[in-house]
Motif scaffolding. Sequence first.
Motif, PDB file in Angstrom:
ATOM      1  N   VAL A  45       0.865  -1.178   0.000  1.00  0.00           N
ATOM      2  CA  VAL A  45       0.000   0.000   0.000  1.00  0.00           C
ATOM      3  C   VAL A  45       0.904   1.232   0.000  1.00  0.00           C
ATOM      4  O   VAL A  45       1.894   1.272   0.736  1.00  0.00           O
ATOM      5  CB  VAL A  45      -0.916  -0.006   1.244  1.00  0.00           C
ATOM      6  N   ASP A  55      -2.147   6.055  -2.065  1.00  0.00           N
ATOM      7  CA  ASP A  55      -3.436   5.408  -2.261  1.00  0.00           C
ATOM      8  C   ASP A  55      -4.495   6.038  -1.360  1.00  0.00           C
ATOM      9  O   ASP A  55      -4.208   6.444  -0.246  1.00  0.00           O
ATOM     10  CB  ASP A  55      -3.327   3.912  -1.941  1.00  0.00           C
ATOM     11  N   LYS A  56      -5.733   6.057  -1.846  1.00  0.00           N
ATOM     12  CA  LYS A  56      -6.821   6.624  -1.038  1.00  0.00           C
ATOM     13  C   LYS A  56      -7.334   5.640  -0.001  1.00  0.00           C
ATOM     14  O   LYS A  56      -7.947   6.019   0.988  1.00  0.00           O
ATOM     15  CB  LYS A  56      -7.971   7.056  -1.956  1.00  0.00           C
ATOM     16  N   SER A  57      -7.129   4.344  -0.241  1.00  0.00           N
ATOM     17  CA  SER A  57      -7.577   3.287   0.676  1.00  0.00           C
ATOM     18  C   SER A  57      -6.906   2.002   0.223  1.00  0.00           C
ATOM     19  O   SER A  57      -6.282   1.957  -0.849  1.00  0.00           O
ATOM     20  CB  SER A  57      -9.097   3.132   0.629  1.00  0.00           C
ATOM     21  N   THR A  58      -7.074   0.943   1.000  1.00  0.00           N
ATOM     22  CA  THR A  58      -6.476  -0.328   0.573  1.00  0.00           C
ATOM     23  C   THR A  58      -7.170  -0.852  -0.684  1.00  0.00           C
ATOM     24  O   THR A  58      -6.538  -1.488  -1.520  1.00  0.00           O
ATOM     25  CB  THR A  58      -6.542  -1.387   1.696  1.00  0.00           C
ATOM     26  N   THR A  59      -8.457  -0.595  -0.821  1.00  0.00           N
ATOM     27  CA  THR A  59      -9.164  -1.050  -2.024  1.00  0.00           C
ATOM     28  C   THR A  59      -8.677  -0.293  -3.252  1.00  0.00           C
ATOM     29  O   THR A  59      -8.518  -0.877  -4.332  1.00  0.00           O
ATOM     30  CB  THR A  59     -10.689  -0.893  -1.842  1.00  0.00           C
ATOM     31  N   VAL A  97      -4.324  -6.986   3.466  1.00  0.00           N
ATOM     32  CA  VAL A  97      -5.770  -6.825   3.336  1.00  0.00           C
ATOM     33  C   VAL A  97      -6.196  -7.632   2.108  1.00  0.00           C
ATOM     34  O   VAL A  97      -5.929  -7.236   0.968  1.00  0.00           O
ATOM     35  CB  VAL A  97      -6.168  -5.345   3.200  1.00  0.00           C
TER      36      VAL A  97
ATOM     37  N   PHE B   3      10.506   3.187   1.621  1.00  0.00           N
ATOM     38  CA  PHE B   3       9.483   4.140   2.057  1.00  0.00           C
ATOM     39  C   PHE B   3       8.948   3.777   3.432  1.00  0.00           C
ATOM     40  O   PHE B   3       9.126   2.668   3.909  1.00  0.00           O
ATOM     41  CB  PHE B   3       8.355   4.254   1.022  1.00  0.00           C
ATOM     42  N   PRO B   6       2.744   2.485   6.430  1.00  0.00           N
ATOM     43  CA  PRO B   6       1.599   3.155   7.058  1.00  0.00           C
ATOM     44  C   PRO B   6       1.485   2.809   8.547  1.00  0.00           C
ATOM     45  O   PRO B   6       2.059   1.827   9.012  1.00  0.00           O
ATOM     46  CB  PRO B   6       0.404   2.588   6.291  1.00  0.00           C
ATOM     47  N   THR B  82     -11.212  -3.293   7.528  1.00  0.00           N
ATOM     48  CA  THR B  82     -10.040  -2.442   7.700  1.00  0.00           C
ATOM     49  C   THR B  82     -10.280  -1.121   6.992  1.00  0.00           C
ATOM     50  O   THR B  82     -10.393  -1.073   5.770  1.00  0.00           O
ATOM     51  CB  THR B  82      -8.773  -3.144   7.173  1.00  0.00           C
ATOM     52  N   GLU B  83     -10.423  -0.077   7.777  1.00  0.00           N
ATOM     53  CA  GLU B  83     -10.649   1.261   7.217  1.00  0.00           C
ATOM     54  C   GLU B  83      -9.286   1.924   7.062  1.00  0.00           C
ATOM     55  O   GLU B  83      -8.404   1.774   7.922  1.00  0.00           O
ATOM     56  CB  GLU B  83     -11.546   2.061   8.168  1.00  0.00           C
ATOM     57  N   SER B  84      -9.094   2.664   5.992  1.00  0.00           N
ATOM     58  CA  SER B  84      -7.746   3.175   5.740  1.00  0.00           C
ATOM     59  C   SER B  84      -7.772   4.422   4.878  1.00  0.00           C
ATOM     60  O   SER B  84      -8.782   4.716   4.239  1.00  0.00           O
ATOM     61  CB  SER B  84      -6.925   2.096   5.027  1.00  0.00           C
ATOM     62  N   GLY B  85      -6.666   5.150   4.888  1.00  0.00           N
ATOM     63  CA  GLY B  85      -6.573   6.318   4.033  1.00  0.00           C
ATOM     64  C   GLY B  85      -5.553   7.325   4.508  1.00  0.00           C
ATOM     65  O   GLY B  85      -5.005   7.193   5.611  1.00  0.00           O
ATOM     66  N   PRO B  86      -5.304   8.326   3.671  1.00  0.00           N
ATOM     67  CA  PRO B  86      -4.254   9.301   3.986  1.00  0.00           C
ATOM     68  C   PRO B  86      -4.680  10.373   4.983  1.00  0.00           C
ATOM     69  O   PRO B  86      -3.819  11.041   5.564  1.00  0.00           O
ATOM     70  CB  PRO B  86      -3.941   9.934   2.626  1.00  0.00           C
ATOM     71  N   TRP B  93      -0.558   8.300   6.898  1.00  0.00           N
ATOM     72  CA  TRP B  93      -1.432   7.308   6.254  1.00  0.00           C
ATOM     73  C   TRP B  93      -1.663   6.181   7.244  1.00  0.00           C
ATOM     74  O   TRP B  93      -0.715   5.617   7.789  1.00  0.00           O
ATOM     75  CB  TRP B  93      -0.752   6.767   5.002  1.00  0.00           C
TER      76      TRP B  93
END
Lengths: 229, 229
Positions: A45, A55-59, A97, B3, B6, B82-86, B93
Amino acid sequence: MTFQNPILTVDVVILTLAEGQLQVALMPRTEAPFAGRAMLPGGFVHGDPATGKVDKSTTQAALRILKHKLAFTPRHLEQVYTESGPTRDPRGWSASVIHLALHEYAVVETLVAAGRVSLHPVHPTPRLPPLAFDHRHLIDIALGRLKAKATYSTLLAHLLPPVFRLSDLRQAYELVCGTTENKANFRRKMLAADALEPADLLIGSGGRPAEGYRLREDITLIEGLISGA
Amino acid sequence: MTFQNPILTVDVVILTLAEGQLQVALMPRTEAPFAGRAMLPGGFVHGDPATGKVDKSTTQAALRILKHKLAFTPRHLEQVYTESGPTRDPRGWSASVIHLALHEYAVVETLVAAGRVSLHPVHPTPRLPPLAFDHRHLIDIALGRLKAKATYSTLLAHLLPPVFRLSDLRQAYELVCGTTENKANFRRKMLAADALEPADLLIGSGGRPAEGYRLREDITLIEGLISGA
């Protein structure tokens, strides 16, 4: 934070119906660890702004990776489960994920023809090559979700061509769930879900054409894009 | 890797039935960001061997955090999404593996009495204080899972005392799903799931005692411990 964050990846279990079996799409792994084995399409990710692209989300990461590695966007993509632990990746503590992707064979076949993936039966008779990481286990988790959801939804319609007969969907159901289903009961259950609509098309079936159905357009949206769906 | 990985956290939505409502257990957040707001019990997953203690999985991380912060082990714990994002965490992130925990009120009440958590109605009438991060959204995701699973499982029995009447379970079902259910149908559906067994105990009910049931012992195992379950 004073400690190193875990590795976060996505892995996608792409399933399709081919030759009367549920088959999974695998890629050759070219890098260490596990170079030479087969693997699920997946990758890291991207969350570090320093890398330029986040990325905006894992999806969204899963969609990016499928597009980049396979030039492919699946008809259905959903988050299934996050598998994690200290020993599943020799590079460090990692979480993956798992996503489940479904698509009709005619399209997945073009990926095979282009040499991007190979297809391997996973159900009812698994015939899988040695896999990288715990990918065999990840496939089992995705399969478990598919079977569980198949009993109360029209999910398997994503494995069929855009227009299909209810008998095609019932066949897919019987294959995945390993049960036989009464024709009338199955029809009632599938239409009650309110996800199918008549396609106003008859599909030939040995001289006796049957009514064609398709998934309603709002059902074919990629689930993970609506967070929490 | 070149890198930065997250941030990986777990957040636990502890739900219980209190005063005819579904209520969520919240803690005060004492640190930045969002100091002073209410929060779900949660924290970082420990994956760095340098920290001395490494979690076996995200679900084990959730159990560790609940034990450490609340001295509490829930009767039922499962991974939800799993909720995710920047943008969900100002520190970078981040991905949070949301877990749903269910327990009977009598036990959660002791946590309230000890000053460890406070209870807030989430359903049918939500009355929530301002929450840290996207925790309001995480609660909604967990609630969605609870409602979906309640219709085809005995999951809600985890909200009841160890021995309960089918009428108690039906009441919980009607509260969570917002529907009324025929008594005989409900009984048939719940017993068909093969997860309940007679407790050989009658429970008084205004002069007319009813048969007591309990969850079979193998059903009360914490789901996430069987990976992929």
